[in-house]
Design an enzyme around this catalytic site. Structure first.
Site, PDB file in Angstrom:
ATOM      1  NE  ARG A  82     -10.304   6.674  -3.387  1.00  0.00           N
ATOM      2  CZ  ARG A  82     -11.607   6.804  -3.219  1.00  0.00           C
ATOM      3  NH1 ARG A  82     -12.310   7.506  -4.078  1.00  0.00           N
ATOM      4  NH2 ARG A  82     -12.218   6.249  -2.200  1.00  0.00           N
ATOM      5  CG  ASP A 101      -9.233  -3.845  -4.006  1.00  0.00           C
ATOM      6  OD1 ASP A 101      -8.795  -3.154  -3.066  1.00  0.00           O
ATOM      7  OD2 ASP A 101     -10.034  -4.779  -3.835  1.00  0.00           O
ATOM      8  NE  ARG A 150      -7.703   4.601   2.752  1.00  0.00           N
ATOM      9  CZ  ARG A 150      -8.458   4.014   3.689  1.00  0.00           C
ATOM     10  NH1 ARG A 150      -9.550   4.629   4.143  1.00  0.00           N
ATOM     11  NH2 ARG A 150      -8.137   2.836   4.163  1.00  0.00           N
ATOM     12  NE  ARG A 179      -3.896  -2.049   2.407  1.00  0.00           N
ATOM     13  CZ  ARG A 179      -4.367  -2.527   3.555  1.00  0.00           C
ATOM     14  NH1 ARG A 179      -4.053  -1.938   4.695  1.00  0.00           N
ATOM     15  NH2 ARG A 179      -5.164  -3.571   3.582  1.00  0.00           N
ATOM     16  CE1 TYR A 209     -12.975  -8.114   2.283  1.00  0.00           C
ATOM     17  CE2 TYR A 209     -11.124  -9.405   1.467  1.00  0.00           C
ATOM     18  CZ  TYR A 209     -11.617  -8.369   2.237  1.00  0.00           C
ATOM     19  OH  TYR A 209     -10.760  -7.574   2.959  1.00  0.00           O
TER      20      TYR A 209
END
Length: 384
Positions: free
Chosen positions: A57, A95, A48, A44, A176
């Site tokens: 974003r 992702d 963010r 990552r 998931y």
């Protein structure tokens, strides 16, 4: 989905079409070569915590960034600009849940909540909604936008560092797909394992087939190494990991290696500290990534002993990791000290420096810089 006959993709990868690689430290280390220092990158590392990522974003939904090659490329190279000369690999911005999307499920990224699948697979009968077994299905067609982003990014990097591709592993993706998102107990997904064992294996096998083809396509598009994320491995006990995760991790690696033999592969089975020996001897991954709960000294000893016991003494398995990501919330001196301790624990060879998991939104970009600089300094000193 039926796998096509095995054939090498080497002829379809034209490295001469890409800029010449200037820093191959990651690739040399992943292949077991001795190097002048440990290469370093972070899971990552495009995310963010970076203000430049947050600016992208503001006007672009998460999966829009993933599905728009120009945006995915821009986000991938942002940390390379900020940390010029400090990072030894880039990883394509995407992702793990693009595979469930490609198999026919809707996946949303809900602000403040994370991934949400509004119509999950609650019973084996729901697998009829998946599209991967239908006539004419093509992994490459469904995920072509990722391939385009990889090719674009190879050019945008201008040979600075290698570009990594990645996938989520079958058990993690199944969790998931059944739970409909993250979970504290994984009760629904684990109920499948114990109440619908045959159906669970069918679903895991189908995911593995798509995942392997997707990785091969990423290499064809320009990925120079790949990583498999089994993020929820630690939710399984040793026996269940051996049945429901390990065989599919092994299947993916064998399939990719059969077509891309020179491409380094990493497996990150987070929380599966009990399975180091199996990952080292029962799969063909070149690198095992460790989370921060694993002692690197013990891991090295266990992996080497397992290879010797299995008669694989000539094989090198590199270790990756494993600083606790929350250390980056500490002050600069603490980060330097803990990073030096990590490097010493892994030793002077066979180590790719990384965090034990990914960067967090609240991390300071400058604290990551301290970590990267400390890896350069500490790992270089170990090799003098």
């Amino acid at each position: 989905m039926q796998m096509p006959p095995t054939s090498s993709v080497a002829d379809s990868i034209t490295e001469n079409a890409f800029p010449t690689l200037q820093n191959d430290l990651y690739l040399r280390t992943a292949r077991g070569e001795k190097t002048e220092r440990a290469p370093v990158w972070c899971m990552r590392q495009a995310g963010r915590y970076l203000p430049e990522f947050r600016a992208i974003r503001v006007e672009n939904e998460f999966f829009k960034v993933c599905r728009t090659p120009a945006l995915a490329t821009e986000v991938t190279v942002q940390p390379m600009r900020r940390y010029a000369g400090l990072l030894d690999a880039a990883i394509i911005f995407s992702d793990i849940l693009v595979i469930p999307q490609a198999m026919g499920l809707e996946v949303q990224m809900v602000p403040g909540k994370g991934p949400h699948l509004p119509d999950p697979l609650r019973t084996p009968a729901d697998m009829a909604r998946l599209v991967d077994a239908r006539p004419g299905y093509s992994v490459d067609r469904e995920l072509d936008y990722v391939y385009k982003a990889i090719t674009n990014t190879r050019h945008a990097l201008q040979g600075q560092v290698p570009l990594l591709g990645f996938i989520g592993a079958p058990w993690t993706l199944m969790a998931y797909m059944v739970e409909g998102g993250g979970s504290k107990t994984f009760a629904l997904a684990k109920a499948w394992l114990f109440s619908h064992r045959q159906a669970a294996h069918e679903l895991l096998s189908r995911i593995a087939n798509v995942a392997a083809e997707f990785l091969i396509g990423q290499v064809r598009a320009g990925a120079q190494a790949v990583q498999v994320f089994e993020s929820w491995a630690g939710e399984l006990g040793p026996a269940d990991f051996a049945e429901f995760s390990l065989p599919y991790l092994a299947k993916i690696a064998a399939r990719v290696k059969s077509q891309c033999p020179g491409v380094p592969m990493t497996v990150f089975a987070k929380g599966a500290h009990y399975a180091l020996e199996q990952l080292a001897t029962e799969t063909v991954y070149d690198v095992i990534s460790l989370d921060w709960t694993v002692d690197p000294v013990a891991a090295r000893q266990r992996v080497d002993a397992a290879l010797q016991s299995a008669g694989q003494q000539g094989r090198t398995v590199v270790l990756q990791g494993n600083l606790d990501p929350t250390v980056l919330f500490g002050d600069a001196e603490t980060i330097r000290q803990r990073t030096a301790e990590m490097c010493r624990a892994f030793g002077p060879a066979g180590h790719i420096a990384n965090l034990g998991h990914g960067m967090m939104p609240g991390h300071s970009p400058e604290h990551l810089r301290v970590f990267l600089e400390a890896v350069h300094e500490s790992s270089s000193a170990l090799r003098q």
